[in-house]
Design an enzyme around this catalytic site. Structure first.
Site, PDB file in Angstrom:
ATOM      1  N   LYS A 111      -6.303  -0.062   7.239  1.00 44.04           N
ATOM      2  CA  LYS A 111      -4.414   0.002   6.729  1.00 44.04           C
ATOM      3  C   LYS A 111      -3.710   0.967   7.444  1.00 44.04           C
ATOM      4  O   LYS A 111      -3.923   1.554   8.201  1.00 44.04           O
ATOM      5  CB  LYS A 111      -4.497   1.166   5.312  1.00 44.04           C
ATOM      6  CG  LYS A 111      -5.515   0.181   3.920  1.00 44.04           C
ATOM      7  CD  LYS A 111      -5.643   1.352   3.310  1.00 44.04           C
ATOM      8  CE  LYS A 111      -5.869   0.861   2.409  1.00 44.04           C
ATOM      9  NZ  LYS A 111      -6.421   1.475   1.146  1.00 44.04           N
ATOM     10  N   LYS A 129       2.273  -4.814  -9.386  1.00 48.32           N
ATOM     11  CA  LYS A 129       2.123  -4.876 -11.145  1.00 48.32           C
ATOM     12  C   LYS A 129       2.256  -5.803 -11.785  1.00 48.32           C
ATOM     13  O   LYS A 129       3.534  -6.136 -11.827  1.00 48.32           O
ATOM     14  CB  LYS A 129       2.018  -2.937 -11.668  1.00 48.32           C
ATOM     15  CG  LYS A 129       1.471  -2.568 -10.727  1.00 48.32           C
ATOM     16  CD  LYS A 129       1.762  -0.563 -11.079  1.00 48.32           C
ATOM     17  CE  LYS A 129       0.853   0.076 -10.284  1.00 48.32           C
ATOM     18  NZ  LYS A 129       1.614   1.945  -9.783  1.00 48.32           N
ATOM     19  N   ARG A 167       7.581  10.248  -6.966  1.00 41.49           N
ATOM     20  CA  ARG A 167       8.718   9.976  -8.155  1.00 41.49           C
ATOM     21  C   ARG A 167       8.389   9.103  -9.662  1.00 41.49           C
ATOM     22  O   ARG A 167       7.061   9.109  -9.727  1.00 41.49           O
ATOM     23  CB  ARG A 167       9.233   8.401  -7.435  1.00 41.49           C
ATOM     24  CG  ARG A 167       9.266   7.283  -7.038  1.00 41.49           C
ATOM     25  CD  ARG A 167       8.807   5.295  -6.857  1.00 41.49           C
ATOM     26  NE  ARG A 167       8.039   5.049  -5.977  1.00 41.49           N
ATOM     27  CZ  ARG A 167       7.526   4.208  -6.629  1.00 41.49           C
ATOM     28  NH1 ARG A 167       7.095   4.208  -8.181  1.00 41.49           N
ATOM     29  NH2 ARG A 167       6.169   3.934  -6.309  1.00 41.49           N
TER      30      ARG A 167
END
Length: 450
Positions: free
Chosen positions: A157, A235, A291
């Site tokens: 990653k 998503k 956020r």
């Protein structure tokens, strides 16, 4: 707070404007030339053109956004999600301009934006993490030996990655060194930071997350969500609360997420994301999003809490209006992200004019939309049109309500992902909570033409 500048577009700009108006706060929104006739431009009390259609020349232009906010006499900036919402440099620019930043401190954004640092912070806070490297992988270290200790399969990653980007999978030792080199090169090119780390890969994992709020001294959670139904790491369907979790796992996720917020001195709304391994019944930290999330409405539906209102209260007053004891959970909520894409043509974007639009109505139905009848869907931005949210007494009732609401939705002039949502919600794997984050890609019939 007298006047709020909304530094975003689409449904989230409309959503923020609605709550601000309910609180008696005047609103202004910056739009690109392509969005001048948009619903977001109409939702605010005032609008101003930031620049031409490309986001880099408008929504991502720091000087244009700050200049517009000051010119219109605003005293606060809400970035929504995406665009500049997790940009620490922009948060500091807002502060330097004497404006209120509706978000967490820049330091928290930076810490959580670096995935390796975030992983280490989570470990210190007691958040469960997957076996992997402690911090970035040293270029001089013996990567083969480290990987053997972690075990295969694993993932490489990018420390600066996020949103499903900067991830490469390694199935066995023969792929490792080549994959690390490729990942470092890609990370440097895309994120400007070549550092990477290694982490154990969980096959058939679910994506679960915890909503947190903090005001710098008090910190709470508002429950969890499941966002496992994804396509290409984006998503598609979300639900709250996350179904079929052992109580011990759910409790540890919630409590450790609050502790991570405390460790960061967090202010505002944030989300701690986890991978859940249903075989081992273990959850492990992925990242923290600093956020408001796209899927925040399902948390609002099961708690009755307006998360945008809490963001504004925290930013202006410095305190949130809630304690953990104030948060109660009721029923089950499901959200479908409706995109302007053609499921019959490999989900190719479908820009154009919406010639007819009719949303479903009735108890428990909510639609957060950035378009109306006659709206032009441009090819310049994310293809999400709206979020269709349903709330019912329990999960089976919510699935039934979502299917009915999708059937009643009418959108003509463009193609949408509604047929895919209906297929997914009808799957026995979804009803049985047997799906996972790679389910769509591993169910070939889901990608066939309707």
């Amino acid at each position: 707070m007298r006047k709020l500048f909304i530094a975003n577009r689409g449904e989230i700009a409309v959503r923020i404007a609605r709550t601000a108006k309910e609180m008696g706060i005047a609103t202004a929104v910056g739009v690109s030339e392509a969005d001048l006739g948009s619903l977001a431009a109409q939702a605010a009390d005032e609008n101003v053109v930031l620049g031409p259609a490309p986001a880099a020349a408008s929504y991502l232009n720091h000087d244009a956004v700050i200049g517009a906010a000051l010119e219109l006499g605003c005293d606060a900036v809400h970035p929504g999600y995406g665009f500049l919402s997790e940009n620490a440099a922009f948060a500091r620019t807002v502060d330097a301009a004497g404006l209120i930043w509706v978000g967490p401190p820049a330091e928290a954004i930076e810490m959580m934006g670096n995935k390796a640092e975030a992983r280490e912070a989570a470990r210190r806070a007691g958040v469960p993490v997957l076996k992997g490297t402690d911090g970035p992988l040293d270029p001089e270290a013996d990567a083969l030996e480290i990987a053997r200790a972690i075990g295969y399969p694993l993932v490489v990653k990018a420390s600066a990655g996020g949103g499903g980007r900067g991830i490469r999978f390694v199935h066995d030792e023969s792929e490792l060194l080549r994959t690390i080199d490729m990942a470092r090169g890609e990370a440097a090119a895309v994120f400007g930071d070549p550092t990477v780390y290694l982490e154990r890969f969980v096959e058939s994992a679910r994506h679960v997350e915890v909503q947190i709020l903090g005001d710098g001294s008090s910190f709470i959670h508002l429950g969890d969500r499941d966002c496992s139904m994804q396509r290409r790491s984006q998503k598609v369907i979300e639900e709250a609360p996350a179904p079929d979790l052992p109580d011990s796992v759910r409790q540890r996720m919630r409590e450790s997420s609050v502790e991570l917020a405390r460790q960061c001195g967090y202010r505002g709304a944030g989300t701690v994301e986890f991978l859940y391994d249903p075989v081992r019944q273990e959850a492990a930290f992925i990242e923290m999003n600093t956020r408001i999330q796209v899927e925040h409405p399902i948390t609002e539906q099961i708690t009755g809490v307006d998360l945008v209102r809490e963001q504004l209260l925290i930013a202006y007053d410095g305190v949130m209006s809630l304690s953990q004891e104030d948060v109660a959970f009721r029923g089950h909520a499901i959200e479908c992200r409706i995109n302007a894409e053609d499921p019959d043509n490999n989900f190719f974007p479908s820009p154009g004019r919406i010639v007819r639009l009719a949303w479903p109505q009735g108890p428990g139905i909510r639609v957060d939309s950035g378009v109306g009848e006659g709206s032009v869907v441009t090819p310049f931005y994310d293809s999400m049109l709206a979020k269709l949210i349903v709330h019912a007494d329990d999960r089976p009732a919510a699935i039934t309500a979502a299917l009915q609401a999708l059937a009643e939705t009418e959108i003509e002039g463009i193609k949408t992902t509604i047929p895919m949502h209906s297929k997914l919600l009808s799957r026995p794997e979804f009803a049985d909570v047997a799906h996972h984050s790679k389910f769509i890609e591993t169910a070939p019939d889901m990608l066939e033409a309707s």
